[in-house]
Motif scaffolding. Structure first.
Motif: not given
Length: 714
Positions: A66, A70, A72-73, A84-87, A89, A93, A675, A699
């Motif tokens: 990892q 975040n 979210s990981e 949720q991963n917002r892709t 920063q 998250p 990923e 994403a």
């Protein structure tokens, strides 16, 4: 799982057949699947024997393969949680618990966030989990349901992170990671023990160009933990967190751009013209002072203080197609306008608690009584910095936003019989929001004195019971009331229809919830644990987005909402280093009565009806090899209250693998993470009720991360 009852018959049979040592060994093996938690009761207790939906994310699931940037990981494996991963920063998250917090576009709402008992959530309910470097975390406890209300202004749940303990032997280490989109991260660590002192130091930096245009970021972080063992009964822990960050904000995309291969990694032109971005820094110091009077009585005092600065550039003409020109032009090319929102925050608070345990008659009990105070003062400036594409410096807001809380709580457990425990508690919460307007122009009605304040008070009781049907099967049920006040972001504007600043919305009501939960916890075998929870939540005066315009949002209270759901998890360990984990969430979150143009029965946006996470892992100890295949499914999700648009469902797969070597005093580790291995195009998160229709945050496609670490023990 509870220890076996050593009755005379059991002892006699064990002596005859010689199986007592093996039974105890099996018991110890089983306990590894049932972690001890403290968040649920504030006193360490086996999670299996609690009438609470609570899960622990262990260090290996935080670190192995990892990026550790975040939450979210790590939280995607917890049932009931949407992470949720917002892709990007620029914002924290998107994290919600049973649908609470799903409306949030900035920060975390409806969930209390802590690290080592020190709150990362302000009195008004704004949470900043990005304060903590996940490289320094050993575990994360995630609690959902009624007992969350015993932490105050929170309806959805509690997330508590615990920093790693210092090893007995002094240790230093370094980790470097690099991956797609020119992502780089470096971590330096040092930990150990001296006479009466345990210390742990962590410093890291991160930088990335980001998957989408205008999404580059960099962040430097430092964490220091010192534990002073003054004597056997008194311990003082100091925790220091610091970070400094700059990040571009790619905003969301409309449907046409988000679902086109040629534009899904791009941004709307106004984001580039305005340079939408954020610069922030944060420093926080907290203390945990514990003194045990005897084995049954302990007092804890947890004070904290900190500062935070946040400067965010937002475009007020997100649909502009050019730089120069009127921002309000009805037809293209429209020009770009932007504003700078600055917040300088000072905050402090403390929690004082007395823990007591003993026997009432023949019934064991535990009791915690405490008081909590917190205060946050924001100096807020808002100015137009780009008008029709031309640089400007026009102040339109200057005020102080002050939030405070003063709470009292009591929580306890009584074991009526060896197989029946009652848990109960109550918390009285008082939250005050105060605005001091410093931007006053005499004779201008739009710039009159907008100072004012509002106070919210509520008592939230909760009660639960757990029946230990057998050594391997527990049933539980609980009920409680929830309470959630508006945050200052939600109370910032009462009307944004004109696209200009308006007065604060201090007329918002706090939402109130009735929360019912039943469940079971079972060991199907010595190495397989199964949890099942069913919940029903009714909320009155849910806080929802009313309107978004020119980069500003106003909020209102809906009437009634309802959430019904199921959470389950299955954790198994097999021979030959193979293990599996599955978690599933069903959530039916909807408006239960009509308000304005929202129909009864509409789904609450940002909530997924189905979420599934699965993992198959394999370790080969002789070579120090570890690997796992992860799978994740999310159903489609509505993006607005009126349910006119939604993001489609998706299924993605990830792989992580690595090697670990131990050579004398050295330990080395290498890992790789792939990923989205099928290169699936999907929407990683949505921006709820975006007034410009920029609902979608795509994403990343297939991407990789490589990591190398070395650690030396003296």
């Amino acid at each position: 799982m509870r220890a076996p009852r050593f009755t005379p018959l059991y002892i006699a049979l064990s002596a005859a057949f010689g199986n007592m040592p093996q039974a105890m060994a099996d018991e110890e093996k089983t306990l590894t699947l049932s972690p001890v938690v403290v968040t649920a009761t504030r006193q360490a207790q086996n999670s299996f024997d609690l009438p609470v939906a609570i899960d622990v994310v262990e260090q290996k699931n935080i670190k192995d393969g990892q990026l550790q940037m975040n939450l979210s990981e790590s939280l995607i494996r917890v049932p009931g949680i949407t992470a949720q991963n917002r892709t990007q920063q620029a914002q924290d998250p998107q994290i919600s618990s049973r649908g609470f917090g799903s409306r949030s576009s900035f920060g975390v709402r409806g969930i209390r966030v802590y690290v080592d008992g020190i709150p990362l959530t302000m009195p008004d309910g704004q949470g900043q989990p990005g304060v903590v470097d996940l490289s320094s975390i050993k575990s994360i406890e995630v609690m959902r349901g009624p007992f969350s209300s015993l932490y105050g202004n929170s309806s959805g749940g509690v997330i508590q992170m615990f920093t790693q303990d210092a090893p007995a032997t002094p240790t230093i280490g370094a980790t470097t990671m690099f991956g797609s989109y020119d992502t780089k991260r470096n971590v330096l660590e040092a930990a150990g023990q001296l006479e009466g002192l345990e210390y742990s130091l962590n410093i890291s930096n991160y930088e990335s160009d980001g998957y989408r245009a205008n999404s580059s970021s960099n962040k430097q972080m430092a964490t220091a933990k010192f534990k002073f063992n003054l004597n056997e009964d008194t311990k003082v822990t100091t925790l220091v967190n610091w970070f400094d960050q700059e990040a571009q904000d790619p905003l969301g995309l409309d449907r046409a751009r988000a679902f086109s291969n040629g534009t899904r990694d791009k941004v709307v032109p106004a984001a580039l013209f305005a340079n939408t971005s954020v610069k922030r820094d944060h420093t926080q110091v907290g203390f945990n002072i514990e003194h045990a009077f005897n084995e049954n009585n302990k007092i804890s005092f947890i004070p904290y203080v900190g500062t935070r600065n946040n400067a965010q550039i937002l475009t007020t003409s997100a649909l502009a197609t050019g730089l120069i020109g009127s921002c309000t032009a009805a037809n293209p090319p429209a020009g770009t306008c932007a504003r700078l929102s600055q917040i300088s925050r000072e905050f402090y608070g403390a929690d004082t608690r007395w823990d007591n345990k003993g026997i009432l008659g023949v019934m064991p009990y535990s009791l915690s009584i405490g008081i909590t105070y917190g205060k946050s003062s924001d100096s807020r400036l808002d100015r137009n910095i780009l008008v029709n594409g031309v640089a400007a410096n026009a102040l339109n807001r200057d005020e102080d936003n002050i939030s405070s809380n003063f709470d009292q709580y009591i929580q306890g457990k009584l074991s009526l019989t060896p197989t029946l425990d009652i848990h109960a508690g109550a918390r009285h919460t008082k939250v005050k929001l105060e605005v001091k307007d410093n931007f006053i122009t005499p004779g201008n009605p739009g710039q009159g004195d907008n100072s004012g304040s509002v106070e919210y008070q509520q008592t939230t009781p909760v009660i639960g019971a757990i029946w230990k049907a057998t050594e391997t099967l527990n049933f539980y049920a609980n009920f409680g009331k929830g309470f959630e006040t508006p945050t200052f972001i939600e109370a910032a504007f009462d009307n944004v229809s004109t696209g200009a600043a308006s007065k604060p919305n201090l007329g918002l009501k706090a939402s109130e919830s009735n929360n019912t939960e039943i469940g079971l916890k079972s060991f199907l075998t010595d190495n397989t644990r199964f949890n099942l929870t069913l919940f029903h939540i009714k909320t009155k005066d849910e806080i929802v987005v009313n309107q978004t315009n020119a980069g500003r949002s106003s909020y209102t209270n809906a009437n009634d909402t309802k959430r019904n759901g199921v959470e389950l998890s299955l954790d198994s360990k097999f021979d030959n280093g193979i293990s599996t984990f599955v978690s599933y969430t069903y959530l039916d979150a909807k408006f239960d009565s009509a308000y304005r143009n929202v129909r009864s029965g509409n789904k609450i946006p940002g909530t997924y009806k189905h979420q599934l996470y699965g993992e198959v892992a394999w370790q080969y100890q002789p070579l120090g090899f570890f690997s796992a295949l992860e799978g994740r499914y999310n159903s489609d999700v509505f993006v607005n209250d009126i349910n006119t648009d939604k993001a489609p469902s998706y299924t993605i797969f990830n792989i992580r693998a690595g090697l670990e070597q131990n050579l004398t005093n050295w330990r080395f580790k290498e890992f790789i993470r792939l990923e989205n291995i099928t290169d699936k195009d999907y929407i990683g998160s949505v921006r709820v009720n975006d007034g410009n229709g920029l609902f979608f945050e795509p994403a990343a496609g297939r991407n990789y991360l490589l990591g190398l670490s070395a650690q030396y023990k003296f």
